[in-house]
Motif scaffolding. Structure first.
Motif, PDB file in Angstrom:
ATOM      1  N   VAL A   1      44.184  26.032  45.306  1.00  0.00           N
ATOM      2  CA  VAL A   1      45.289  26.032  44.348  1.00  0.00           C
ATOM      3  C   VAL A   1      45.323  24.718  43.579  1.00  0.00           C
ATOM      4  CG1 VAL A   1      47.810  26.086  44.111  1.00  0.00           C
ATOM      5  CG2 VAL A   1      46.665  27.691  45.665  1.00  0.00           C
ATOM      6  N   ASP A   2      45.049  23.628  44.278  1.00  0.00           N
ATOM      7  CA  ASP A   2      45.098  22.298  43.648  1.00  0.00           C
ATOM      8  C   ASP A   2      43.855  21.984  42.814  1.00  0.00           C
ATOM      9  OD1 ASP A   2      47.552  21.863  44.834  1.00  0.00           O
ATOM     10  OD2 ASP A   2      46.715  20.790  46.559  1.00  0.00           O
ATOM     11  N   ASN A   3      42.768  22.702  43.058  1.00  0.00           N
ATOM     12  CA  ASN A   3      41.506  22.402  42.364  1.00  0.00           C
ATOM     13  C   ASN A   3      40.874  23.673  41.793  1.00  0.00           C
ATOM     14  OD1 ASN A   3      41.038  19.385  43.183  1.00  0.00           O
ATOM     15  ND2 ASN A   3      41.608  20.442  45.082  1.00  0.00           N
ATOM     16  N   PRO A   4      41.542  24.329  40.855  1.00  0.00           N
ATOM     17  CA  PRO A   4      41.009  25.586  40.302  1.00  0.00           C
ATOM     18  C   PRO A   4      39.731  25.357  39.508  1.00  0.00           C
ATOM     19  CG  PRO A   4      42.880  24.822  39.000  1.00  0.00           C
ATOM     20  CD  PRO A   4      42.800  23.914  40.195  1.00  0.00           C
ATOM     21  N   LEU A   5      38.937  26.421  39.392  1.00  0.00           N
ATOM     22  CA  LEU A   5      37.688  26.369  38.633  1.00  0.00           C
ATOM     23  C   LEU A   5      37.729  27.399  37.514  1.00  0.00           C
ATOM     24  CD1 LEU A   5      35.051  26.152  41.519  1.00  0.00           C
ATOM     25  CD2 LEU A   5      35.829  24.298  40.038  1.00  0.00           C
ATOM     26  N   PRO A   6      37.358  27.028  36.285  1.00  0.00           N
ATOM     27  CA  PRO A   6      37.343  27.998  35.182  1.00  0.00           C
ATOM     28  C   PRO A   6      36.420  29.165  35.491  1.00  0.00           C
ATOM     29  CG  PRO A   6      37.075  25.746  34.370  1.00  0.00           C
ATOM     30  CD  PRO A   6      36.936  25.678  35.864  1.00  0.00           C
ATOM     31  N   VAL A   7      36.749  30.325  34.944  1.00  0.00           N
ATOM     32  CA  VAL A   7      35.911  31.508  35.173  1.00  0.00           C
ATOM     33  C   VAL A   7      34.578  31.347  34.453  1.00  0.00           C
ATOM     34  CG1 VAL A   7      37.922  33.004  35.421  1.00  0.00           C
ATOM     35  CG2 VAL A   7      36.835  32.764  33.185  1.00  0.00           C
ATOM     36  N   ALA A   8      33.581  32.045  34.969  1.00  0.00           N
ATOM     37  CA  ALA A   8      32.265  32.091  34.325  1.00  0.00           C
ATOM     38  C   ALA A   8      32.177  33.415  33.576  1.00  0.00           C
ATOM     39  CB  ALA A   8      31.162  31.982  35.377  1.00  0.00           C
ATOM     40  N   GLU A   9      32.454  33.380  32.277  1.00  0.00           N
ATOM     41  CA  GLU A   9      32.564  34.617  31.512  1.00  0.00           C
ATOM     42  C   GLU A   9      31.181  35.148  31.149  1.00  0.00           C
ATOM     43  OE1 GLU A   9      34.918  36.193  27.537  1.00  0.00           O
ATOM     44  OE2 GLU A   9      35.752  34.531  28.715  1.00  0.00           O
TER      45      GLU A   9
ATOM     46  N   ARG B   1      32.958  35.164  38.307  1.00  0.00           N
ATOM     47  CA  ARG B   1      32.315  35.934  37.247  1.00  0.00           C
ATOM     48  C   ARG B   1      33.353  36.851  36.617  1.00  0.00           C
ATOM     49  NH1 ARG B   1      26.853  37.528  37.892  1.00  0.00           N
ATOM     50  NH2 ARG B   1      27.540  39.701  38.092  1.00  0.00           N
ATOM     51  N   ALA B   2      33.474  36.785  35.281  1.00  0.00           N
ATOM     52  CA  ALA B   2      34.533  37.519  34.595  1.00  0.00           C
ATOM     53  C   ALA B   2      34.029  38.040  33.265  1.00  0.00           C
ATOM     54  CB  ALA B   2      35.748  36.610  34.392  1.00  0.00           C
ATOM     55  N   THR B   3      34.797  38.966  32.704  1.00  0.00           N
ATOM     56  CA  THR B   3      34.442  39.542  31.415  1.00  0.00           C
ATOM     57  C   THR B   3      35.695  39.978  30.683  1.00  0.00           C
ATOM     58  OG1 THR B   3      32.972  41.142  30.333  1.00  0.00           O
ATOM     59  CG2 THR B   3      34.216  41.935  32.230  1.00  0.00           C
ATOM     60  N   LYS B   4      35.626  40.080  29.364  1.00  0.00           N
ATOM     61  CA  LYS B   4      36.762  40.573  28.571  1.00  0.00           C
ATOM     62  C   LYS B   4      36.815  42.101  28.627  1.00  0.00           C
ATOM     63  CE  LYS B   4      37.861  37.106  25.058  1.00  0.00           C
ATOM     64  NZ  LYS B   4      36.982  36.004  25.419  1.00  0.00           N
ATOM     65  N   CYS B   5      38.045  42.609  28.613  1.00  0.00           N
ATOM     66  CA  CYS B   5      38.233  44.053  28.515  1.00  0.00           C
ATOM     67  C   CYS B   5      37.662  44.564  27.189  1.00  0.00           C
ATOM     68  CB  CYS B   5      39.719  44.389  28.601  1.00  0.00           C
ATOM     69  SG  CYS B   5      40.430  44.208  30.249  1.00  0.00           S
ATOM     70  N   LEU B   6      37.428  45.856  27.122  1.00  0.00           N
ATOM     71  CA  LEU B   6      36.844  46.448  25.925  1.00  0.00           C
ATOM     72  C   LEU B   6      37.881  46.741  24.850  1.00  0.00           C
ATOM     73  CD1 LEU B   6      34.318  48.957  27.552  1.00  0.00           C
ATOM     74  CD2 LEU B   6      33.924  46.599  26.804  1.00  0.00           C
ATOM     75  N   THR B   7      39.149  46.931  25.242  1.00  0.00           N
ATOM     76  CA  THR B   7      40.173  47.294  24.261  1.00  0.00           C
ATOM     77  C   THR B   7      41.219  46.212  24.042  1.00  0.00           C
ATOM     78  OG1 THR B   7      41.585  48.357  25.935  1.00  0.00           O
ATOM     79  CG2 THR B   7      39.906  49.729  24.852  1.00  0.00           C
TER      80      THR B   7
ATOM     81  N   VAL C   1      38.899  39.886  33.074  1.00  0.00           N
ATOM     82  CA  VAL C   1      38.991  40.503  34.396  1.00  0.00           C
ATOM     83  C   VAL C   1      37.764  40.143  35.233  1.00  0.00           C
ATOM     84  CG1 VAL C   1      40.357  42.437  33.508  1.00  0.00           C
ATOM     85  CG2 VAL C   1      37.861  42.631  33.589  1.00  0.00           C
ATOM     86  N   PRO C   2      37.862  40.258  36.569  1.00  0.00           N
ATOM     87  CA  PRO C   2      36.698  40.002  37.426  1.00  0.00           C
ATOM     88  C   PRO C   2      35.557  40.964  37.112  1.00  0.00           C
ATOM     89  CG  PRO C   2      38.718  40.002  38.729  1.00  0.00           C
ATOM     90  CD  PRO C   2      39.089  40.507  37.369  1.00  0.00           C
TER      91      PRO C   2
ATOM     92  N   ILE D   1      41.555  49.475  34.694  1.00  0.00           N
ATOM     93  CA  ILE D   1      42.367  50.310  33.810  1.00  0.00           C
ATOM     94  C   ILE D   1      42.932  49.403  32.719  1.00  0.00           C
ATOM     95  CG2 ILE D   1      44.369  51.845  33.628  1.00  0.00           C
ATOM     96  CD1 ILE D   1      44.028  52.438  36.633  1.00  0.00           C
ATOM     97  N   GLU D   2      42.583  49.661  31.472  1.00  0.00           N
ATOM     98  CA  GLU D   2      43.036  48.853  30.348  1.00  0.00           C
ATOM     99  C   GLU D   2      44.203  49.566  29.659  1.00  0.00           C
ATOM    100  OE1 GLU D   2      39.821  47.909  27.733  1.00  0.00           O
ATOM    101  OE2 GLU D   2      38.444  47.371  29.361  1.00  0.00           O
ATOM    102  N   GLY D   3      45.228  48.796  29.302  1.00  0.00           N
ATOM    103  CA  GLY D   3      46.375  49.432  28.668  1.00  0.00           C
ATOM    104  C   GLY D   3      47.346  48.451  28.085  1.00  0.00           C
ATOM    105  N   ARG D   4      48.558  48.968  27.765  1.00  0.00           N
ATOM    106  CA  ARG D   4      49.619  48.162  27.163  1.00  0.00           C
ATOM    107  C   ARG D   4      50.951  48.524  27.816  1.00  0.00           C
ATOM    108  NH1 ARG D   4      49.888  51.211  22.768  1.00  0.00           N
ATOM    109  NH2 ARG D   4      48.325  52.578  23.718  1.00  0.00           N
ATOM    110  N   ILE D   5      51.766  47.493  28.160  1.00  0.00           N
ATOM    111  CA  ILE D   5      53.138  47.758  28.596  1.00  0.00           C
ATOM    112  C   ILE D   5      53.980  47.887  27.329  1.00  0.00           C
ATOM    113  CG2 ILE D   5      55.038  47.060  30.084  1.00  0.00           C
ATOM    114  CD1 ILE D   5      53.168  45.303  31.638  1.00  0.00           C
ATOM    115  N   LEU D   6      54.555  49.059  27.135  1.00  0.00           N
ATOM    116  CA  LEU D   6      55.194  49.402  25.869  1.00  0.00           C
ATOM    117  C   LEU D   6      56.558  48.740  25.720  1.00  0.00           C
ATOM    118  CD1 LEU D   6      54.371  53.220  25.893  1.00  0.00           C
ATOM    119  CD2 LEU D   6      53.091  51.375  24.755  1.00  0.00           C
ATOM    120  N   PRO D   7      56.897  48.260  24.529  1.00  0.00           N
ATOM    121  CA  PRO D   7      58.218  47.661  24.311  1.00  0.00           C
ATOM    122  C   PRO D   7      59.291  48.742  24.182  1.00  0.00           C
ATOM    123  CG  PRO D   7      56.989  47.669  22.264  1.00  0.00           C
ATOM    124  CD  PRO D   7      56.057  48.193  23.323  1.00  0.00           C
ATOM    125  N   GLY D   8      60.457  48.483  24.799  1.00  0.00           N
ATOM    126  CA  GLY D   8      61.588  49.369  24.626  1.00  0.00           C
ATOM    127  C   GLY D   8      61.467  50.723  25.274  1.00  0.00           C
TER     128      GLY D   8
END
Length: 501
Positions: free
Chosen positions: A107-115, A247-253, A258-259, A266-273
Motif C-alpha cells: 500500500v505504501d509503495n505502489p507500482l504503476p501498471v504495465a499497460e 499487466r493491464a490493458t484498456k477496455c475496448l469501449t 483492467v488486469p 464486462i464493459e459498461g456505464r452506470i447510467l445517470p438518473g
C-alpha cells in the motif's frame, strides 16, 4: 477436456506460489492448489440456483471448488480459492505472521501498471459487443443464485473499476451486482470512492464508464479492498504485491484500465438518473439486505479469455470475510501504530463478520492508553462497532484467549467505553431497529447510525504480587508430543493391567 482441466492433468505450472513461471494469475494459483490437494473438481452437473453455492460452502476453508458443468453452461465456475489466511500469505510468498506487514508495504509503495498494447491482453481474446446483437449475460456467463431469498443471480467476485471524472485516477472495489437482463445490471454502491465518482458524473449529467472484472489472482483481489485516499489506484497496490507492475490493458469501449490476465471483463456505464429495484441479497453480516432502488449498469461489451473461468464468492463465507478482513487489518494496524507505537497486532474476528469487531494487542505503559487506542480505532474506519484491547500475552487470533482477557481483566463500570450516535455500517441490521420499532423507515441521513463499544481488557500497569500473572507450566512450549508418543508399541496401560492376577 476443458483447457484448465487438461492443464491439471498435465501438472502444468506446478510448484510453490512463489515459484510460478510468469505472473501469478487465477489459473496459475488454481493449478498450485490442485497440485497440493486443495482444489476439489466437481464434474457432475450442478444447478446454478443454490446447489453450486451449497457445495462450495461445504468445502469452504478446506478446498476450493471447481465446477466443470454449472447449469447448461460450458464455462466452469470456481469458488473458495482464498478461504484461508495461510493460503493468502502463501500467495504473497511470506509467512502468515508477515501477512499484514507485506500488505501494508505494498500500500505504501505502489507500482504503476504495465499497460499492454492492442491485441496482447488475454482478457480480450474473445469479444461480444452490444452492436453485434449477441450480448446476453445470462447466456454468456454462468452466474449463480446463492442464498435462499436472493432476488436472482448475482456477480459477487467482480472488481468494479472506474475513473474519477475530475482527475482520471482509477478506483477498484468489489460490489454486489444483480443481473437483471441480457445487458442490464443493478449495483450496490456504499458511500465510498466509486459512489463519489458516480455522483460527480451524475451531477454533470453523464454516465460513469466502468468495467466489471471477473477472475483475477488472490493478490489483485486483496488489493481491491485496501483502505486508501480517494485517488489511489488499487491496481498499483496489486502490482506491488506481485513485485512488478500489474499487466493491464484498456477496455475496448471506454478508457478504463483492467488486469490483462483476467478471465472475463464486462464493459459498461452506470447510467445517470436511473434506478431499478435490487435485492434482497444475503450479505456478509449473514442477514439479507432489503430490496431497494439501486443504480444501473448498461452493458456495452463482454470480453474474455478463450475457455474462461467464472469466479463466484459465496456471500458471508470465509473467502468473502477474509477479503474484507486482511486489507482492513493491515490499514488499521498502520493507522494505530502511527499514534500508538505499542500496538503489536490486530485481528478482525470471524464472529464479528471480519468487519465489526476488532481485537488489538497492545503494550500498555500508562493507565488510560488503552481507551485512547479504542477511540483511535473507531476513527480509523466507520464499520467498526466493537474494539477490545488486550495485553501482549494474549493471542488476538484466538477468540478464547480474548474472551479470557475480558473475563479476568475487564470491569464494565471502569473499562467500558460507549460512543452513541456514530456512523456505522448500513448493512448492520441492528442500526435500523430503533426506527422500525417506532414504525417508520429511517431516512437516508439516519441509516447506519450505530453505538460503538470499547472494552479495555488490559491489566493494570502495576499490580501486587502475582495477581495478574498467567499460570504457566515451565517447559510446556518445549514438549514434542510426536517424539514422546512415537513407536510406543502396545499401550503401556494395557501392559500394566496385564500384571493383575
Amino acid at each position: 477436456m476443458y483447457e484448465f482441466e487438461a492443464d491439471i492433468a498435465r501438472g502444468a505450472d506446478s510448484g510453490a506460489a512463489g515459484q510460478q513461471h510468469g505472473p501469478l494469475t487465477m489459473r496459475s494459483w488454481l493449478r498450485h492448489l490442485a497440485d497440493t490437494g486443495r482444489l476439489a473438481c466437481v464434474d457432475v452437473p450442478v444447478s446454478l440456483e443454490h446447489q453450486l453455492a451449497a457445495i462450495a460452502k461445504r468445502l469452504d476453508g478446506r478446498q476450493a471448488a471447481f465446477f466443470s458443468r454449472p447449469g447448461a453452461h460450458q464455462i466452469p465456475v470456481v469458488s473458495g480459492f482464498m478461504s484461508r489466511r495461510a493460503w493468502l500469505a502463501e500467495a504473497m510468498g511470506v509467512p502468515e505472521a508477515a501477512l499484514l506487514s507485506r500488505f501494508s508495504d505494498a500500500v505504501d509503495n505502489p507500482l504503476p501498471v504495465a499497460e499492454l498494447g492492442p491485441g496482447e491482453a488475454a482478457c480480450q481474446q474473445v469479444v461480444h459487443r452490444r452492436e453485434d446483437g449477441n450480448l446476453d449475460l445470462h447466456r454468456l456467463l454462468p452466474i449463480p443464485t446463492h442464498s435462499e431469498h436472493d432476488n436472482g443471480p448475482y456477480i459477487t467476485a467482480g472488481l468494479v473499476i472506474a475513473r474519477n471524472p475530475r482527475t482520471g485516477i482509477q478506483n477498484v472495489s468489489i460490489n454486489r451486482i444483480q443481473v437483471h437482463g441480457p445487458d442490464r445490471m443493478a449495483i450496490l454502491m456504499l458511500p465510498r470512492h466509486l459512489h463519489a465518482f458516480y455522483q460527480a458524473a451524475e451531477e454533470a449529467g453523464d454516465a460513469l464508464p466502468v468495467a466489471v472484472v471477473i477472475g483475477v489472482d488472490p493478490l489483485t483481489m486483496l488489493a481491491s479492498q485496501a483502505i486508501t485516499p480517494i485517488d489511489r489506484d488499487e491496481l498499483e497496490i496489486a502490482g506491488a504485491l506481485h513485485g512488478s507492475g500489474l499487466r493491464a490493458t484498456k477496455c475496448l469501449t471506454n478508457g478504463v484500465v483492467v488486469p490483462a490476465d483476467a478471465e472475463i471483463v464486462i464493459e459498461g456505464r452506470i447510467l445517470p438518473g436511473v434506478r431499478e429495484p435490487e435485492g434482497p441479497f444475503g450479505e456478509f453480516p449473514k442477514y439479507y439486505s432489503a430490496r431497494e432502488p439501486r443504480e444501473v449498469i448498461a452493458v456495452d461489451a463482454v470480453t474474455h479469455r478463450r475457455n474462461p473461468i467464472f469466479h463466484t464468492i459465496v456471500p458471508a463465507e470465509m473467502e468473502h470475510l477474509l477479503l474484507g478482513a486482511i486489507p482492513r487489518e493491515a490499514t488499521l494496524l498502520s493507522h494505530l501504530r502511527r499514534s500508538h507505537p505499542g500496538v503489536q497486532d490486530v485481528h478482525l474476528s470471524v464472529g464479528g463478520v471480519c468487519r465489526y469487531h476488532l481485537y488489538v494487542k497492545f503494550s500498555k505503559k500508562r493507565e488510560g492508553e488503552a481507551k485512547n487506542v479504542i477511540l483511535c480505532a473507531f476513527g480509523a474506519h466507520y464499520d467498526l462497532k466493537q474494539v477490545t484491547v488486550v495485553d501482549t500475552d494474549v493471542d488476538v487470533h484466538d477468540p478464547a484467549e480474548v474472551e479470557w482477557a475480558v473475563a479476568t481483566r475487564f470491569q464494565a463500570d471502569r473499562d467500558l467505553v460507549v460512543v452513541p450516535g456514530a456512523q456505522g455500517s448500513v448493512l448492520d441490521p441492528s442500526t435500523t431497529v430503533a426506527a422500525s420499532q417506532a414504525g417508520m423507515e429511517a431516512p437516508p441521513h439516519l441509516q447506519g447510525i450505530s453505538a460503538k463499544m470499547g472494552i479495555d481488557a488490559t491489566r493494570p500497569v502495576t499490580y501486587d504480587s502475582h495477581v495478574f500473572t498467567r499460570v504457566r507450566i515451565p517447559g510446556e512450549d518445549a514438549v514434542h508430543l510426536e517424539s514422546l508418543l512415537a513407536n510406543s508399541g502396545a499401550p503401556s496401560w494395557q501392559a500394566y493391567l496385564g500384571q493383575e492376577a
